[in-house]
Every structure is written in structure tokens, then in C-alpha cells.
Design a protein around this motif. Structure first.
Motif, mmCIF file in Angstrom:
data_model
loop_
_atom_site.group_PDB
_atom_site.id
_atom_site.type_symbol
_atom_site.label_atom_id
_atom_site.label_comp_id
_atom_site.label_asym_id
_atom_site.label_seq_id
_atom_site.Cartn_x
_atom_site.Cartn_y
_atom_site.Cartn_z
ATOM 1 N N ASN A 51 22.253 69.923 11.796
ATOM 2 C CA ASN A 51 21.475 69.403 10.022
ATOM 3 C C ASN A 51 20.698 70.327 9.432
ATOM 4 O OD1 ASN A 51 20.713 67.013 9.536
ATOM 5 N ND2 ASN A 51 18.598 67.075 10.298
ATOM 6 N N GLU A 52 20.013 71.200 9.936
ATOM 7 C CA GLU A 52 19.994 72.236 8.670
ATOM 8 C C GLU A 52 20.379 72.586 7.563
ATOM 9 O OE1 GLU A 52 16.477 73.164 8.525
ATOM 10 O OE2 GLU A 52 16.158 71.150 9.515
ATOM 11 N N VAL A 53 21.490 73.148 8.340
ATOM 12 C CA VAL A 53 22.435 73.934 7.597
ATOM 13 C C VAL A 53 23.954 73.061 6.861
ATOM 14 C CG1 VAL A 53 21.917 75.947 8.760
ATOM 15 C CG2 VAL A 53 23.676 74.939 9.595
ATOM 16 N N TRP A 54 24.235 71.970 7.323
ATOM 17 C CA TRP A 54 25.202 71.601 7.435
ATOM 18 C C TRP A 54 25.719 71.116 5.364
ATOM 19 C CZ3 TRP A 54 26.153 66.861 4.046
ATOM 20 C CH2 TRP A 54 25.257 66.238 3.801
ATOM 21 N N ARG A 55 25.175 71.284 4.546
ATOM 22 C CA ARG A 55 25.623 71.568 3.255
ATOM 23 C C ARG A 55 26.065 73.241 2.828
ATOM 24 N NH1 ARG A 55 20.521 67.960 3.515
ATOM 25 N NH2 ARG A 55 21.334 65.899 2.901
ATOM 26 N N MET A 56 25.849 73.386 3.436
ATOM 27 C CA MET A 56 26.160 74.790 2.640
ATOM 28 C C MET A 56 27.725 74.936 3.387
ATOM 29 S SD MET A 56 24.843 78.471 4.282
ATOM 30 C CE MET A 56 25.690 79.488 3.999
ATOM 31 N N THR A 61 30.522 67.122 -5.456
ATOM 32 C CA THR A 61 30.610 67.235 -6.731
ATOM 33 C C THR A 61 29.378 66.167 -7.349
ATOM 34 O OG1 THR A 61 32.491 67.248 -6.926
ATOM 35 C CG2 THR A 61 31.771 66.456 -8.506
ATOM 36 N N PRO A 62 28.161 66.917 -8.516
ATOM 37 C CA PRO A 62 28.609 68.072 -8.683
ATOM 38 C C PRO A 62 27.657 69.311 -7.634
ATOM 39 C CG PRO A 62 26.491 66.867 -9.554
ATOM 40 C CD PRO A 62 27.164 65.628 -8.551
ATOM 41 N N SER A 63 27.842 70.745 -8.058
ATOM 42 C CA SER A 63 27.771 71.009 -7.185
ATOM 43 C C SER A 63 26.287 71.611 -7.128
ATOM 44 C CB SER A 63 28.285 72.895 -8.119
ATOM 45 O OG SER A 63 28.145 73.542 -6.459
ATOM 46 N N ARG A 64 25.866 71.748 -5.585
ATOM 47 C CA ARG A 64 24.416 71.940 -5.338
ATOM 48 C C ARG A 64 24.117 73.287 -5.114
ATOM 49 N NH1 ARG A 64 21.702 67.240 -1.972
ATOM 50 N NH2 ARG A 64 21.061 69.176 -1.084
ATOM 51 N N PRO A 65 22.839 73.578 -5.090
ATOM 52 C CA PRO A 65 22.478 75.176 -5.195
ATOM 53 C C PRO A 65 22.000 75.506 -3.729
ATOM 54 C CG PRO A 65 20.553 74.158 -6.563
ATOM 55 C CD PRO A 65 21.362 72.924 -5.891
ATOM 56 N N ASP A 66 21.832 74.331 -2.985
ATOM 57 C CA ASP A 66 22.601 74.737 -1.269
ATOM 58 C C ASP A 66 23.559 74.019 -0.575
ATOM 59 O OD1 ASP A 66 22.622 72.147 -1.410
ATOM 60 O OD2 ASP A 66 21.085 72.017 0.127
ATOM 61 N N ALA A 71 27.109 79.489 -1.588
ATOM 62 C CA ALA A 71 26.953 79.773 -0.468
ATOM 63 C C ALA A 71 27.895 81.420 -0.736
ATOM 64 C CB ALA A 71 27.437 79.755 0.982
ATOM 65 N N ILE A 72 28.789 81.593 -1.201
ATOM 66 C CA ILE A 72 30.280 82.510 -1.117
ATOM 67 C C ILE A 72 29.626 83.470 -2.254
ATOM 68 C CG2 ILE A 72 32.681 82.753 -2.280
ATOM 69 C CD1 ILE A 72 33.345 79.550 -0.799
ATOM 70 N N MET A 73 29.205 82.220 -3.003
ATOM 71 C CA MET A 73 28.801 83.385 -4.541
ATOM 72 C C MET A 73 27.757 83.981 -3.668
ATOM 73 S SD MET A 73 30.133 83.411 -7.413
ATOM 74 C CE MET A 73 32.409 82.109 -5.812
ATOM 75 N N ARG A 74 26.745 83.926 -2.836
ATOM 76 C CA ARG A 74 25.432 84.927 -2.652
ATOM 77 C C ARG A 74 26.393 85.719 -1.719
ATOM 78 N NH1 ARG A 74 23.095 79.897 -2.211
ATOM 79 N NH2 ARG A 74 24.253 80.072 0.297
#
Length: 92
Positions: A51-56, A61-66, A71-74
């Protein structure tokens, strides 16, 4: 996860052991017994971790920071070289 050799996405960021159950291929026939033997509190802990990380691991659409894109860009940012060495630059 029923696999012996697998590379998970975002291994540098996510602790997949906290999120999944990994069963060796040789024990595939025991999957139900293995899953049924997991204590309920262990299952709840994995559910909470998910539940803490599923968005990752999603691509909204649209893209979100999490989301997965960020995550790929990081991950790529961590892998890039910190200093570009060139044949025209020298230092002592």
C-alpha cells in the motif's frame, strides 16, 4: 513470485522481500502449502508495505512524482557518471 533467477524492477528502491513471497521453481508444487503457512500478521505486513509503494510501479496519466516513470528517472540519475572525463581536460 515463482522463479529462481529474476531481476525485479526498482531493486535499488523497493525491498521486494517485504512486498512479495518468492518460491523456488523446484517447490512449485508446494505453492499453496507455502502460502497457507504464512502467518496472517506477515500477510498484513506485506499488504501494508504494498500500500505504501504501489504507485511506484504504475504509469498514470498525467504522470505523478511518485510513479514508475519518475522512479526510472531516479534510477537512471543514480547510474549516470558523476564526472565526465575527457581527453581535453587534465588535472593534477
Amino acid at each position: 513470485v515463482l522463479a529462481d533467477e529474476i531481476e525485479f524492477p526498482f531493486e535499488n528502491t523497493l525491498n521486494w522481500a517485504n512486498l512479495t513471497v518468492k518460491i523456488p521453481e523446484a517447490r512449485a508444487g508446494q505453492t499453496l502449502d507455502i502460502l497457507r503457512a504464512i502467518p496472517p500478521e506477515h500477510v498484513r505486513a506485506k499488504q501494508e508495505a504494498i500500500n505504501e509503494v504501489w504507485r511506484m510501479v504504475t504509469y498514470p496519466t498525467p504522470s505523478r512524482p511518485d510513479d514508475a516513470f519518475h522512479a526510472i528517472m531516479r534510477d537512471l540519475g543514480r547510474k549516470r557518471r558523476r564526472m565526465k572525463a575527457s581527453s581535453v581536460e587534465f588535472w593534477t
